[in-house]
Design a protein around this motif. Sequence first.
Motif, PDB file in Angstrom:
ATOM      1  N   THR A  24       0.826  -1.208   0.000  1.00  0.00           N
ATOM      2  CA  THR A  24       0.000   0.000   0.000  1.00  0.00           C
ATOM      3  C   THR A  24       0.863   1.261   0.000  1.00  0.00           C
ATOM      4  OG1 THR A  24      -0.171  -0.088   2.398  1.00  0.00           O
ATOM      5  CG2 THR A  24      -1.973  -1.066   1.157  1.00  0.00           C
ATOM      6  N   THR A  25       2.080   1.178   0.532  1.00  0.00           N
ATOM      7  CA  THR A  25       2.961   2.357   0.516  1.00  0.00           C
ATOM      8  C   THR A  25       3.278   2.751  -0.927  1.00  0.00           C
ATOM      9  OG1 THR A  25       3.942   1.516   2.545  1.00  0.00           O
ATOM     10  CG2 THR A  25       5.120   3.290   1.423  1.00  0.00           C
ATOM     11  N   GLU A  26       3.634   1.753  -1.755  1.00  0.00           N
ATOM     12  CA  GLU A  26       3.924   2.040  -3.160  1.00  0.00           C
ATOM     13  C   GLU A  26       2.669   2.578  -3.864  1.00  0.00           C
ATOM     14  OE1 GLU A  26       4.928  -1.343  -5.642  1.00  0.00           O
ATOM     15  OE2 GLU A  26       5.022  -0.056  -7.404  1.00  0.00           O
ATOM     16  N   LEU A  27       1.510   1.978  -3.538  1.00  0.00           N
ATOM     17  CA  LEU A  27       0.257   2.416  -4.162  1.00  0.00           C
ATOM     18  C   LEU A  27      -0.042   3.879  -3.844  1.00  0.00           C
ATOM     19  CD1 LEU A  27      -2.533   1.845  -5.564  1.00  0.00           C
ATOM     20  CD2 LEU A  27      -3.371   1.205  -3.287  1.00  0.00           C
ATOM     21  N   VAL A  28      -0.007   4.218  -2.552  1.00  0.00           N
ATOM     22  CA  VAL A  28      -0.338   5.589  -2.147  1.00  0.00           C
ATOM     23  C   VAL A  28       0.668   6.567  -2.757  1.00  0.00           C
ATOM     24  CG1 VAL A  28      -0.569   7.165  -0.172  1.00  0.00           C
ATOM     25  CG2 VAL A  28      -1.567   4.870  -0.069  1.00  0.00           C
ATOM     26  N   ASP A  29       1.919   6.129  -2.817  1.00  0.00           N
ATOM     27  CA  ASP A  29       2.954   6.962  -3.423  1.00  0.00           C
ATOM     28  C   ASP A  29       2.621   7.263  -4.884  1.00  0.00           C
ATOM     29  OD1 ASP A  29       5.504   8.134  -2.850  1.00  0.00           O
ATOM     30  OD2 ASP A  29       6.311   6.765  -4.375  1.00  0.00           O
ATOM     31  N   ARG A  30       2.198   6.229  -5.608  1.00  0.00           N
ATOM     32  CA  ARG A  30       1.870   6.431  -7.035  1.00  0.00           C
ATOM     33  C   ARG A  30       0.633   7.308  -7.191  1.00  0.00           C
ATOM     34  NH1 ARG A  30       2.499   0.703 -10.056  1.00  0.00           N
ATOM     35  NH2 ARG A  30       1.618   1.921 -11.745  1.00  0.00           N
ATOM     36  N   VAL A  39      -5.785   4.510   0.167  1.00  0.00           N
ATOM     37  CA  VAL A  39      -5.921   5.616  -0.794  1.00  0.00           C
ATOM     38  C   VAL A  39      -6.977   6.604  -0.289  1.00  0.00           C
ATOM     39  CG1 VAL A  39      -6.634   6.209  -3.146  1.00  0.00           C
ATOM     40  CG2 VAL A  39      -5.133   4.247  -2.757  1.00  0.00           C
ATOM     41  N   ARG A  40      -8.067   6.066   0.279  1.00  0.00           N
ATOM     42  CA  ARG A  40      -9.123   6.952   0.780  1.00  0.00           C
ATOM     43  C   ARG A  40      -8.633   7.833   1.936  1.00  0.00           C
ATOM     44  NH1 ARG A  40     -11.694   8.978  -2.278  1.00  0.00           N
ATOM     45  NH2 ARG A  40     -13.731   8.324  -2.992  1.00  0.00           N
ATOM     46  N   ARG A  41      -7.826   7.229   2.820  1.00  0.00           N
ATOM     47  CA  ARG A  41      -7.293   8.016   3.944  1.00  0.00           C
ATOM     48  C   ARG A  41      -6.432   9.175   3.410  1.00  0.00           C
ATOM     49  NH1 ARG A  41      -6.727   3.178   6.644  1.00  0.00           N
ATOM     50  NH2 ARG A  41      -4.597   2.891   5.861  1.00  0.00           N
ATOM     51  N   ALA A  42      -5.635   8.872   2.375  1.00  0.00           N
ATOM     52  CA  ALA A  42      -4.720   9.888   1.839  1.00  0.00           C
ATOM     53  C   ALA A  42      -5.464  10.936   1.008  1.00  0.00           C
ATOM     54  CB  ALA A  42      -3.631   9.220   1.003  1.00  0.00           C
ATOM     55  N   HIS A  43      -6.559  10.521   0.363  1.00  0.00           N
ATOM     56  CA  HIS A  43      -7.273  11.428  -0.554  1.00  0.00           C
ATOM     57  C   HIS A  43      -8.781  11.295  -0.350  1.00  0.00           C
ATOM     58  CE1 HIS A  43      -3.567  12.284  -2.789  1.00  0.00           C
ATOM     59  NE2 HIS A  43      -3.283  11.006  -2.638  1.00  0.00           N
ATOM     60  N   PRO A  44      -9.307  11.901   0.721  1.00  0.00           N
ATOM     61  CA  PRO A  44     -10.720  11.694   1.073  1.00  0.00           C
ATOM     62  C   PRO A  44     -11.707  12.123  -0.016  1.00  0.00           C
ATOM     63  CG  PRO A  44      -9.527  12.754   2.875  1.00  0.00           C
ATOM     64  CD  PRO A  44      -8.597  12.740   1.703  1.00  0.00           C
ATOM     65  N   GLY A  45     -11.391  13.167  -0.768  1.00  0.00           N
ATOM     66  CA  GLY A  45     -12.378  13.666  -1.732  1.00  0.00           C
ATOM     67  C   GLY A  45     -12.130  13.214  -3.160  1.00  0.00           C
ATOM     68  N   LEU A  46     -11.153  12.320  -3.360  1.00  0.00           N
ATOM     69  CA  LEU A  46     -10.766  11.936  -4.718  1.00  0.00           C
ATOM     70  C   LEU A  46     -11.883  11.159  -5.435  1.00  0.00           C
ATOM     71  CD1 LEU A  46      -8.328  11.738  -6.753  1.00  0.00           C
ATOM     72  CD2 LEU A  46      -7.782   9.554  -5.651  1.00  0.00           C
ATOM     73  N   PHE A  47     -12.055  11.431  -6.743  1.00  0.00           N
ATOM     74  CA  PHE A  47     -12.970  10.662  -7.593  1.00  0.00           C
ATOM     75  C   PHE A  47     -12.270   9.325  -7.858  1.00  0.00           C
ATOM     76  CE2 PHE A  47     -15.062   9.317 -11.445  1.00  0.00           C
ATOM     77  CZ  PHE A  47     -16.314   9.910 -11.451  1.00  0.00           C
TER      78      PHE A  47
END
Length: 406
Positions: free
Chosen positions: A170-176, A204-212
Amino acid sequence: MESSHDPASAWSSLGDRTAISLDAIEIRWVELQLRNPVRTSRGVHDRRPVILLRLIGTDPNGAVEGWGECAALADTTYDAEDATTSFATLEQILCPALLSVTGSAGRMPSLGEFAALRTDVAATSLAGAALEMAVADTHLRSEGTSFAELCSVGSDPVPVGAVVGECRDTTELVDRVDRLVDGGYQRIKMKIGRGWDVEPIAAVRRAHPGLFLQVDANEDYTESDIDHLAGFDRFELACLEQPFRREDLSGHAHLAHRMATPICLDESLHSVDMVVSALEMEACSVVCLKPARLGGIGPALEVIRVCSAASVPLWIGGMFETGFARAVNVVVGAVSGTLWPGDLSPAHSYLREDLTAQAAQAAGPLQVVPSRTPGMGPALDQAMVDRHTVNMVRLGSKPGSHFGDG
Ligand code: MG
């Protein structure tokens, strides 16, 4: 030329007024490399073989040519028709049929006539879509018209999304995802599957709460997973794409009734009739539109009409096309008027080398502008196409003029 305001009728009458004879067709196997391997629930893709068609003909003004690109991938993980099958179908059935019809009629068929020609090979839609593209490109170049002009599409930018494959962790994912969001992408689609779903989506949701945020399962689940998938509602996803096998419309309908997250279908929608059935059964409420998978631009325009009439949102899916076919999809996106960002990021963002001479017409990181070069897309760089061609067959208009180029 003037074009109708109805793209579907403009499309089917394309070629009505052009007199093109066909001298030869080249079928090329081109090997391209992806920048990063793409890992999905069905496997890993690191190379991108592309089957290209080159129609070589003559119109009243002299020599004319046109190109088509096949969406088939290296293997059958996405579609039963892989690049090898497409090549064989084009060489043995479709291209000889086009040469024969053009020879006996004395002119290359219009797109309306071409649609009738290919009903015999409906099962091989990707090859058929490639040949349709080549026929259309030849007509448009002969007329000096772009696909965008034919469809009365203006210069308004089309929104672009990005796709992230499965990652090591998940670290690599969130980074990308961070880098894509920083680069301006407002929609991210992430690939998910068994063992790679709740934790990565939550991260991803934690890092970007409003992302589409969309997720694509590429058929990895079954109806026994409905409770598990219904739990994804807490992530407020824009949609969940193709969780079950493509044939399982009733399973998707059951899931759609269980969860608030819209269900999107991709692999299931291989024909206009399939789109109509899926919507009638309420198996999906969002449509992923891939012209090649439907058999080409003709059926894609019909699906746009169906979705528009039913107010069903759609977005344009990608197959890691070169900049040529991707530009075709940008125009289809513009025709649809979709507000959902599509898989339309510039080809050089996922291919080590693109085949088009000009860089994608980016209007900023989030948007691309429809190409206005005469033809279906921007011109291919012939030298680069030659450099990456690993096999070519040339079929001539004269009987028996069939030879390979190694
Ligand atoms: Mg998909």
